[in-house]
Design an enzyme around this catalytic site. Sequence first.
Site, short mmCIF file in Angstrom:
data_model
loop_
_atom_site.label_atom_id
_atom_site.label_comp_id
_atom_site.label_asym_id
_atom_site.label_seq_id
_atom_site.Cartn_x
_atom_site.Cartn_y
_atom_site.Cartn_z
N HIS A 155 54.03 -36.33 69.90
CA HIS A 155 54.57 -37.58 69.12
C HIS A 155 53.61 -38.42 68.63
O HIS A 155 53.28 -38.33 67.21
CB HIS A 155 55.23 -38.36 70.36
CG HIS A 155 56.04 -39.51 69.72
ND1 HIS A 155 56.35 -39.65 68.46
CD2 HIS A 155 56.81 -40.45 70.32
CE1 HIS A 155 57.10 -40.84 68.39
NE2 HIS A 155 57.41 -41.39 69.51
N HIS A 194 60.24 -32.23 59.02
CA HIS A 194 60.53 -33.37 59.49
C HIS A 194 62.24 -33.17 60.18
O HIS A 194 63.00 -32.56 59.18
CB HIS A 194 60.63 -34.76 58.71
CG HIS A 194 60.67 -36.01 59.71
ND1 HIS A 194 61.69 -36.48 60.03
CD2 HIS A 194 59.61 -36.76 60.14
CE1 HIS A 194 61.51 -37.27 60.89
NE2 HIS A 194 60.14 -37.68 60.83
N ASP A 250 52.60 -37.76 58.72
CA ASP A 250 51.31 -37.36 59.42
C ASP A 250 50.43 -36.90 58.59
O ASP A 250 49.27 -36.72 59.04
CB ASP A 250 51.65 -36.77 60.71
CG ASP A 250 52.78 -37.35 61.41
OD1 ASP A 250 52.35 -38.40 61.90
OD2 ASP A 250 53.79 -36.75 61.85
#
Length: 317
Positions: A155, A194, A250
């Site tokens: 996470h 994603h 990210d």
Amino acid sequence: MVEYLKSFRYDAHPMGMLVSALSAMSTFHPEASTALRGEDIYNDETMVNKQIFRCLGKLPTLAACAYRHRIGRSYNSPSNDLGYTENFLFMLDRLSETNYTPHPQLARALDVIFILHADHELNCSTAAMRQMASTGIDPFVCLAGAASALYGPSHGGANEAALKMLEEIGTVDRIPSFIEEVKAKKRRLMGFGHRIYKSYDPRAKILKRISSQVFEIMGRNNLIDVAVELERIALSDEYFIKRNLYPNVDFYSGLIYKAMGFPTDFFPVLFCIARTAGWLAHWREQLQEHVPIFRPTQIYNGPVRKVYTPHPRRTPS
């Protein structure tokens, strides 16, 4: 609270310190504890907002203390003359200067990153926040639980994994061989794909632009060239297009953090500061809607019947 943080080992992980400090905040503010004062205290909107302001205000200070503890320097107190992210950078970097001011463009870059990370649907840590909030416990303990979920590498550590991948690739000329290993399922392509976005993550587009601004100030890292080329190849390759593997938030955030001088074990702390606003928004919404305690249904899918063998008759497997 400062004395409490100073009691940690010199090499304590900053996220571990932050999670512990959030939980300890519940004991520093007994008037906000539902365990001591009852759940009805949060029927008062003023009381709810006071805890939200308190948490948002203290998070950067706690995080900065954890950072300073990690590098073996004395803690800095916040300044009343600076904005939110400016103050955070001030507490991180000030040494003995009496007039130290963080670079305004770096403060703005961090501000944008915090806004982009503030909330994103019912992800793991937000679900943890809502689960705990449904029990009626105070927001400090709820935040500690949500931050603990964010502590997990799957996470809060996703941007660190993307950065590590870019460092392992190292140079642009090694990208083609890396891509072939990904296609052969020998390697994972971190920072791409994603569960929600089946196209280019809109947050990544903004971070790509921010990364260029940060590198202009801090110096260009060769990893940005690797990232840009890897993105170009992946976006033009049918293998990745068919699988909806586009850069996510990210992919560039880790590069920006590294360029700004943050150690990798501090990345989830930065994520936590940003996401706290979203967590508290969910906490407030849940209070308003009077959501009962969560009790998800569990469907058993094991064997219908199982023969019990008494312990003396069992044989080692």
